[in-house]
Design an enzyme around this catalytic site. Structure first.
Site, PDB file in Angstrom:
ATOM      1  CD  GLU A 165      -1.259  -8.352 -11.067  1.00 59.04           C
ATOM      2  OE1 GLU A 165      -1.695  -7.226 -10.762  1.00 59.04           O
ATOM      3  OE2 GLU A 165      -0.437  -8.976 -10.374  1.00 59.04           O
TER       4      GLU A 165
ATOM      5  CD  GLU B 262       3.283  -4.254  -7.622  1.00 57.52           C
ATOM      6  OE1 GLU B 262       3.404  -3.594  -6.586  1.00 57.52           O
ATOM      7  OE2 GLU B 262       2.224  -4.329  -8.265  1.00 57.52           O
TER       8      GLU B 262
HETATM    9  C1  XIL Z   1      -5.108  -5.578  -5.779  1.00 61.58           C
HETATM   10  C2  XIL Z   1      -6.469  -6.199  -5.493  1.00 61.58           C
HETATM   11  O1  XIL Z   1      -7.154  -6.378  -6.717  1.00 61.58           O
HETATM   12  C3  XIL Z   1      -7.257  -5.301  -4.583  1.00 61.58           C
HETATM   13  O2  XIL Z   1      -8.482  -5.916  -4.196  1.00 61.58           O
HETATM   14  C4  XIL Z   1      -6.457  -4.959  -3.333  1.00 61.58           C
HETATM   15  O3  XIL Z   1      -7.161  -4.034  -2.535  1.00 61.58           O
HETATM   16  C5  XIL Z   1      -5.113  -4.374  -3.709  1.00 61.58           C
HETATM   17  O4  XIL Z   1      -4.428  -5.283  -4.579  1.00 61.58           O
HETATM   18  N1  XIL Z   1      -0.780  -5.523  -8.480  1.00 61.58           N
HETATM   19  C6  XIL Z   1      -0.892  -6.772  -7.926  1.00 61.58           C
HETATM   20  C7  XIL Z   1      -2.192  -7.215  -7.348  1.00 61.58           C
HETATM   21  O5  XIL Z   1       0.052  -7.564  -8.006  1.00 61.58           O
HETATM   22  O6  XIL Z   1      -2.023  -8.069  -6.252  1.00 61.58           O
HETATM   23  C8  XIL Z   1      -3.042  -6.023  -6.934  1.00 61.58           C
HETATM   24  O7  XIL Z   1      -4.317  -6.502  -6.517  1.00 61.58           O
HETATM   25  C9  XIL Z   1      -3.156  -5.044  -8.077  1.00 61.58           C
HETATM   26  C10 XIL Z   1      -1.802  -4.508  -8.460  1.00 61.58           C
END
Ligand code: XIL
Length: 368
Positions: free
Chosen positions: A262, A157
């Site tokens: 994701e 990110e």
């Molecule tokens: C999220 C997790 O799923 C949650 O449990 C945590 O509270 C916050 O992070 N982008 C990413 C992930 O790269 O690491 C994030 O995961 C979601 C957004």
């Protein structure tokens, strides 16, 4: 046969198949000639606290990524203090089950350990100190799992939707250089590990162009980069599929692997907060329309959209090497609590009773 009947018929068969607890096929078998199929795994699954989720993961997936346990705030909460238990268990679990294990994530401004970029007075450290801390942290993490982690999300990110660099402690202190430095350190620590750069909203043209440039720049400097991760936290009406597809093509054209890292599809109304995982607002029921279950027409629309995206990924399986869901079943999804706490969302392939949803069940019934 009209379109409606074509949709309903496989649904019926699929529903029987998934209630029987004996699915006719598994996702990893079905997609084996397309891409790895992965899931984000929380420590509960690994530690035996959610055995039904554990069965889903081992039955259907051949790649896992750590949902939280490898983030710096968890694993290295204070300078010099490492908590390895969960990450060790996660990597063991992946190895035991013959899965590709993905490390997530080395350099990220969110869930960043509070000490990482600051001195004891809370001010930013110098560029020299931050570089040393990055080197030390990345070396410690990557060396510990050398040869056991297939690939790392090295930087997460870093870029805004318009293609400019996100303000973060890393960018504020080191400027654009923090990205090549992170890749250099990761490669030093495990020359055989694959290295990825990962972000959301990858359909945005500005972001797309910037990532193509970053990948080309890294390679011009002789640094290793193996893949671009497209997070794909999507909704029912965003992004447009053809804009996302343009990014798959542009990223594929750079010659590195494209990964959907994701994937989830929220059905809930958009709540406008910031884009950081820390930007969370309290529950407001008017943004939580389906606490008791999903109306049939919404469920059908979700499954239609999921099927379109599965098709998209399969169409580009020449460049997509992995598709990872951000979780397995609706009850465990982070989308229930982000960006608003306590909502009831339905974003994942398995429902709250751990049953595979029609879009995926139908896909498994189809010839691939
Ligand atoms: C999220 C997790 O799923 C949650 O449990 C945590 O509270 C916050 O992070 N982008 C990413 C992930 O790269 O690491 C994030 O995961 C979601 C957004």
């Amino acid at each position: 046969m009209n379109k409606y009947i074509r949709f309903i018929l496989p649904l019926t068969i699929a529903a029987t198949a998934c209630h029987s607890e004996q699915p006719v096929a598994t996702m990893k078998e079905h997609f084996k000639n397309d891409f790895l199929i992965g899931a984000a795994v929380p420590v509960d699954h690994v530690n035996g606290l959610d055995p039904r989720a554990d069965s889903i993961v081992t039955m259907h997936f051949n790649a896992i990524v750590a949902e939280n346990c490898m983030k710096s705030e968890k694993i290295n909460p204070a300078e010099g203090v490492y908590f390895w238990d969960d990450a060790d268990a996660f990597v063991d679990y992946g190895e035991r089950n013959g899965m590709a294990v993905i490390g997530h994530t080395l350099i990220w401004h969110s869930q960043l350990a509070p000490w990482f970029a600051c001195d004891s007075a809370g001010n930013y450290v110098s560029a020299y100190v931050l570089r040393e801390r990055m080197r030390n942290y990345i070396h410690t993490m990557v060396s510990r799992y050398k040869g056991r982690i297939k690939g790392w999300d090295v930087v997460n990110e870093a870029i805004l939707d318009d293609g400019s660099y996100r303000q973060s402690p890393f960018y504020d202190i080191l400027g654009e250089e923090f990205i090549p430095l992170a890749f250099e350190y990761a490669h030093e620590a495990d020359p055989d590990a694959e290295l990825y750069i990962n972000d959301f909203s990858m359909s945005c043209p500005g972001k797309r162009d910037r990532y193509v440039k970053i990948v080309n720049d890294l390679r011009d400097r002789g640094l290793r980069i193996d893949g671009i991760g497209m997070q794909a936290h999507i909704g029912m009406d965003y992004p447009k599929i053809d804009e996302f597809e343009k990014s798959i093509v542009a990223f594929g054209n750079t010659g590195v692997q494209v990964m959907i890292t994701e994937w989830d599809i929220t059905v809930l109304p958009t709540v406008f907060t910031g884009a950081n995982v820390g930007d969370i607002v309290q529950l407001d029921e008017k943004y939580n329309p389906y606490p008791e279950g999903l109306p049939e027409e919404v469920s059908r629309a979700w499954n239609e959209r999921a099927a379109q995206w599965i098709d998209l990924f399969k169409r580009h399986s020449d460049v997509i090497s992995r598709v990872s869901l951000w979780g397995t079943y609706d009850g465990m999804s982070w989308r229930n609590d982000w960006p608003m706490t306590g909502r009831t969302d339905y974003p994942l392939p398995f429902d709250r009773d751990y049953r595979l949803k029609p879009a995926f069940a139908n896909e498994l019934l189809s010839k691939n």
